[in-house]
Design a protein around this motif. Structure first.
Motif, PDB file in Angstrom:
ATOM      1  N   ALA A  15     -14.228 -33.189 -28.774  1.00  0.00           N
ATOM      2  CA  ALA A  15     -15.077 -32.868 -27.624  1.00  0.00           C
ATOM      3  C   ALA A  15     -14.610 -31.581 -26.958  1.00  0.00           C
ATOM      4  CB  ALA A  15     -15.060 -34.022 -26.625  1.00  0.00           C
ATOM      5  N   ARG A  16     -13.300 -31.405 -26.852  1.00  0.00           N
ATOM      6  CA  ARG A  16     -12.764 -30.188 -26.261  1.00  0.00           C
ATOM      7  C   ARG A  16     -13.125 -28.974 -27.123  1.00  0.00           C
ATOM      8  NH1 ARG A  16      -7.543 -31.332 -26.393  1.00  0.00           N
ATOM      9  NH2 ARG A  16      -7.626 -32.517 -24.464  1.00  0.00           N
ATOM     10  N   ALA A  17     -13.014 -29.139 -28.440  1.00  0.00           N
ATOM     11  CA  ALA A  17     -13.321 -28.033 -29.345  1.00  0.00           C
ATOM     12  C   ALA A  17     -14.800 -27.657 -29.283  1.00  0.00           C
ATOM     13  CB  ALA A  17     -12.932 -28.408 -30.777  1.00  0.00           C
ATOM     14  N   ALA A 135     -16.027 -18.628 -33.839  1.00  0.00           N
ATOM     15  CA  ALA A 135     -16.264 -20.002 -34.281  1.00  0.00           C
ATOM     16  C   ALA A 135     -15.189 -20.457 -35.263  1.00  0.00           C
ATOM     17  CB  ALA A 135     -17.648 -20.116 -34.914  1.00  0.00           C
ATOM     18  N   LEU A 136     -14.808 -19.578 -36.162  1.00  0.00           N
ATOM     19  CA  LEU A 136     -13.753 -19.897 -37.129  1.00  0.00           C
ATOM     20  C   LEU A 136     -12.424 -20.142 -36.418  1.00  0.00           C
ATOM     21  CD1 LEU A 136     -14.622 -17.311 -39.918  1.00  0.00           C
ATOM     22  CD2 LEU A 136     -14.773 -19.791 -40.121  1.00  0.00           C
ATOM     23  N   ALA A 140     -10.113 -23.410 -36.421  1.00  0.00           N
ATOM     24  CA  ALA A 140      -8.704 -23.313 -36.810  1.00  0.00           C
ATOM     25  C   ALA A 140      -7.798 -23.908 -35.743  1.00  0.00           C
ATOM     26  CB  ALA A 140      -8.332 -21.853 -37.064  1.00  0.00           C
ATOM     27  N   ASP A 141      -8.135 -23.691 -34.459  1.00  0.00           N
ATOM     28  CA  ASP A 141      -7.344 -24.263 -33.368  1.00  0.00           C
ATOM     29  C   ASP A 141      -7.399 -25.786 -33.407  1.00  0.00           C
ATOM     30  OD1 ASP A 141      -6.696 -21.737 -32.517  1.00  0.00           O
ATOM     31  OD2 ASP A 141      -8.148 -21.697 -30.874  1.00  0.00           O
ATOM     32  N   LEU A 142      -8.589 -26.333 -33.656  1.00  0.00           N
ATOM     33  CA  LEU A 142      -8.724 -27.784 -33.761  1.00  0.00           C
ATOM     34  C   LEU A 142      -7.923 -28.303 -34.942  1.00  0.00           C
ATOM     35  CD1 LEU A 142      -9.908 -30.524 -33.046  1.00  0.00           C
ATOM     36  CD2 LEU A 142     -11.997 -29.890 -34.301  1.00  0.00           C
ATOM     37  N   ALA A 195      -2.149 -18.952 -31.060  1.00  0.00           N
ATOM     38  CA  ALA A 195      -2.440 -17.959 -30.024  1.00  0.00           C
ATOM     39  C   ALA A 195      -2.983 -18.601 -28.750  1.00  0.00           C
ATOM     40  CB  ALA A 195      -3.452 -16.939 -30.556  1.00  0.00           C
ATOM     41  N   ASP A 196      -3.652 -19.732 -28.887  1.00  0.00           N
ATOM     42  CA  ASP A 196      -4.295 -20.363 -27.747  1.00  0.00           C
ATOM     43  C   ASP A 196      -3.265 -20.928 -26.766  1.00  0.00           C
ATOM     44  OD1 ASP A 196      -5.561 -23.010 -26.464  1.00  0.00           O
ATOM     45  OD2 ASP A 196      -7.166 -21.590 -26.877  1.00  0.00           O
TER      46      ASP A 196
END
Length: 289
Positions: A15-17, A135-136, A140-142, A195-196
């Protein structure tokens, strides 16, 4: 962690992503779901105008998302209605929502597609490279969060069955404690690649939890007020596992001389003459697990 709680935690990450996807791309609608039983069930939607997308189940190799799932690469339909590169099994949901341009990105964890994120617009519009990259990156973060969560769960599962939720870690044995310390080093290595800022903060919270779980209550606490730099902490954590300077350098992607410099800095701050003494002082001060 129970299966139900585990799935709920995954859905919170999703949901966060999905929210991040809509915010960061600027596209009006975003949705997504995880792969379960060779299909993606949409469990999170933002920006929708209708209820058509909620609960949509996309089977492998069907529709835009199904192809992205199987091929493990993003798929774009600039004009979804007229696209000849996908099956149209889900036209009722997608066209019913009024979506024209749709982008589907698989969430890849250790080479496996764990789910699909979608973003789109209600009018046919150009889809730039910057939007695709964004979007990618969200996907990737998720994937990173899922990989970290999997690693933490695996490591915690190795612990003896104690009431760790209530803080009862007195019976954690030496082998389990070493597993936690290895997990700590791995999480810091992963965090250095992220990076996030939000993800790094959540990783830091997990690191603190691991440090608390591995604390040996038989060791006296220390009131030593020391702050190590992130790299000093990384190097000392690796040294705590018995790694040589060369092994630490290889693990962290540093020069051996740089590792030595960081180690000497940590030892100086901890007023320790050997790496082993520095590790012991750092643990008593709560800087290392």
């Amino acid at each position: 962690m129970s299966t139900t709680a585990s799935l709920a935690a995954e859905d919170d990450l999703l949901a966060r992503a999905v929210g991040d996807l809509a915010t960061r791309t600027g596209l009006p609608v975003a949705f997504g779901g995880f792969e379960r039983s060779n299909a993606v069930e949409v469990t999170s939607v933002v920006g929708n105008r209708t209820t058509h997308l909620a609960g949509l189940v996309v089977h492998a190799d069907r529709g835009l998302g199904g192809k992205a799932l199987v091929e493990r690469r993003p798929r774009l339909a600039l004009d979804y209605r007229s696209s000849r590169n996908i099956t149209h099994d889900y036209d009722r949901a997608i066209l019913g929502e009024g979506i024209s341009t749709l982008f589907a990105v698989p969430v890849l964890v250790s080479g496996r597609a764990r789910g699909v994120l979608y973003c789109g617009s209600y009018a046919r519009s150009p889809f730039g490279e910057a939007t695709a990259r964004t979007a990618l990156q969200v996907a990737a973060d998720l994937a990173t969060e899922l990989r970290v969560r999997d690693e933490v769960s695996r490591r915690l599962a190795l612990l003896p069955h104690t009431d760790v939720a209530a803080g009862d870690v007195a019976t954690v044995d030496v082998a389990a404690r070493e597993e936690l310390r290895e997990a700590y080093v791995e999480l810091r290595r992963i965090g250095a690649e992220v990076a996030d800022v939000g993800i790094r903060e959540r990783l830091a919270a997990i690191e603190r939890r691991l440090a608390a779980l591995s604390h040996d209550r038989s060791e006296p606490a220390s009131d030593l007020d020391v702050r190590l730099s992130p790299r000093e902490t990384d190097v000392l954590a690796c040294a705590a596992l018995g790694q040589t300077n060369a092994e630490v350098a290889a693990a962290l992607g540093l020069r051996e001389g740089t590792v030595k410099s960081y180690l000497q800095g940590a030892m100086s701050k901890l007023d320790a003459t050997t790496r082993h003494a520095a590790v012991a002082r750092a643990r008593r001060a709560g800087l290392l697990p």
